[in-house]
Scaffold this motif. Structure first.
Motif, PDB file in Angstrom:
ATOM      1  N   ILE A  53       0.848  -1.203   0.000  1.00 13.04           N
ATOM      2  CA  ILE A  53       0.000   0.000   0.000  1.00 13.04           C
ATOM      3  C   ILE A  53       0.878   1.246   0.000  1.00 13.04           C
ATOM      4  O   ILE A  53       0.635   2.194  -0.750  1.00 13.04           O
ATOM      5  N   LEU A  54       1.900   1.247   0.850  1.00 12.52           N
ATOM      6  CA  LEU A  54       2.798   2.407   0.912  1.00 12.52           C
ATOM      7  C   LEU A  54       3.428   2.676  -0.458  1.00 12.52           C
ATOM      8  O   LEU A  54       3.491   3.825  -0.902  1.00 12.52           O
ATOM      9  N   PHE A  55       3.882   1.618  -1.110  1.00 14.50           N
ATOM     10  CA  PHE A  55       4.490   1.811  -2.426  1.00 14.50           C
ATOM     11  C   PHE A  55       3.457   2.284  -3.453  1.00 14.50           C
ATOM     12  O   PHE A  55       3.690   3.266  -4.160  1.00 14.50           O
ATOM     13  N   PHE A  56       2.324   1.590  -3.545  1.00 16.24           N
ATOM     14  CA  PHE A  56       1.349   1.935  -4.585  1.00 16.24           C
ATOM     15  C   PHE A  56       0.722   3.314  -4.366  1.00 16.24           C
ATOM     16  O   PHE A  56       0.400   4.002  -5.330  1.00 16.24           O
ATOM     17  N   LYS A  57       0.570   3.728  -3.118  1.00 12.28           N
ATOM     18  CA  LYS A  57       0.052   5.078  -2.880  1.00 12.28           C
ATOM     19  C   LYS A  57       1.029   6.117  -3.422  1.00 12.28           C
ATOM     20  O   LYS A  57       0.622   7.116  -4.011  1.00 12.28           O
ATOM     21  N   LYS A  58       2.310   5.887  -3.237  1.00 16.01           N
ATOM     22  CA  LYS A  58       3.322   6.809  -3.755  1.00 16.01           C
ATOM     23  C   LYS A  58       3.387   6.721  -5.282  1.00 16.01           C
ATOM     24  O   LYS A  58       3.492   7.736  -5.964  1.00 16.01           O
ATOM     25  N   GLU A  59       3.295   5.515  -5.812  1.00 18.63           N
ATOM     26  CA  GLU A  59       3.368   5.297  -7.258  1.00 18.63           C
ATOM     27  C   GLU A  59       2.187   5.956  -7.986  1.00 18.63           C
ATOM     28  O   GLU A  59       2.353   6.519  -9.061  1.00 18.63           O
ATOM     29  N   LEU A  60       1.005   5.887  -7.389  1.00 22.00           N
ATOM     30  CA  LEU A  60      -0.204   6.391  -8.042  1.00 22.00           C
ATOM     31  C   LEU A  60      -0.517   7.842  -7.677  1.00 22.00           C
ATOM     32  O   LEU A  60      -1.477   8.407  -8.205  1.00 22.00           O
ATOM     33  N   TYR A  68      -8.448   5.189  -3.837  1.00 24.27           N
ATOM     34  CA  TYR A  68      -8.329   3.917  -3.122  1.00 24.27           C
ATOM     35  C   TYR A  68      -7.815   2.777  -4.004  1.00 24.27           C
ATOM     36  O   TYR A  68      -7.817   1.623  -3.589  1.00 24.27           O
ATOM     37  N   LYS A  69      -7.342   3.095  -5.186  1.00 25.74           N
ATOM     38  CA  LYS A  69      -6.819   2.071  -6.089  1.00 25.74           C
ATOM     39  C   LYS A  69      -5.622   1.346  -5.477  1.00 25.74           C
ATOM     40  O   LYS A  69      -5.461   0.137  -5.647  1.00 25.74           O
ATOM     41  N   ALA A  70      -4.774   2.058  -4.757  1.00 26.46           N
ATOM     42  CA  ALA A  70      -3.608   1.435  -4.123  1.00 26.46           C
ATOM     43  C   ALA A  70      -4.038   0.372  -3.114  1.00 26.46           C
ATOM     44  O   ALA A  70      -3.395  -0.676  -3.007  1.00 26.46           O
ATOM     45  N   TYR A  71      -5.129   0.631  -2.406  1.00 24.87           N
ATOM     46  CA  TYR A  71      -5.627  -0.340  -1.430  1.00 24.87           C
ATOM     47  C   TYR A  71      -6.129  -1.595  -2.136  1.00 24.87           C
ATOM     48  O   TYR A  71      -5.832  -2.716  -1.714  1.00 24.87           O
ATOM     49  N   LEU A  72      -6.877  -1.399  -3.201  1.00 25.61           N
ATOM     50  CA  LEU A  72      -7.438  -2.526  -3.938  1.00 25.61           C
ATOM     51  C   LEU A  72      -6.342  -3.357  -4.594  1.00 25.61           C
ATOM     52  O   LEU A  72      -6.330  -4.586  -4.484  1.00 25.61           O
ATOM     53  N   ILE A  73      -5.407  -2.710  -5.244  1.00 27.31           N
ATOM     54  CA  ILE A  73      -4.304  -3.424  -5.892  1.00 27.31           C
ATOM     55  C   ILE A  73      -3.513  -4.226  -4.855  1.00 27.31           C
ATOM     56  O   ILE A  73      -3.196  -5.402  -5.067  1.00 27.31           O
TER      57      ILE A  73
END
Length: 127
Positions: A53-60, A68-73
């Motif tokens: 989540i930490l990575f995808f939130k930064k990536e997105l 909330y896409k980072a949470y779902l992914i």
């Protein structure tokens, strides 16, 4: 925190989990505690999901995507990772076997991680 560092951290966490889930279980000390295996699976996937989540939130961040896409992914990735590990345990190890209740513990850990991250969204967004 730089996204590359978060990616490295998430990959390290994934590697550690993979190692401990696929290592010979006779090398792991026996602990006489009810359901310790399920607690470990829950904790592994809680940490796995939070790290991704930490990575995808930064990536997105700043992209045209749902907040909330980072949470779902991360949740989906964690569930599929857990299923894959169970299949690999059954196929590659002699001392381990696939267990549906492990998959459920993994999914529950991921689920709790997502809702914890949503609950601590302000703090996570500062990372």
């Amino acid at each position: 925190m730089p996204k590359q560092l978060l990616l490295i951290w998430a990959i390290i966490c994934s590697g550690i989990i993979t190692y401990f889930c696929l290592t010979d279980s006779s090398n792991i000390p026996a602990v006489n505690f009810p359901s310790i295996d399920k607690i470990v699976h829950f904790c592994f996937h809680f940490g796995f999901t939070i790290s991704w989540i930490l990575f995808f939130k930064k990536e997105l961040k700043g992209k045209d995507s749902d907040e909330y896409k980072a949470y779902l992914i991360s949740f989906i990735f964690s569930v599929f990772f857990g299923i894959t590990i169970e299949i690999l345990q059954n196929a590659l190890t002699v001392t381990r076997s696939a267990d549906v209740t492990d998959i459920l513990a993994n999914a529950l850990g991921a689920f709790v991680a997502v809702f914890s991250a949503i609950g601590f969204k302000k703090q996570i967004d500062k990372i």
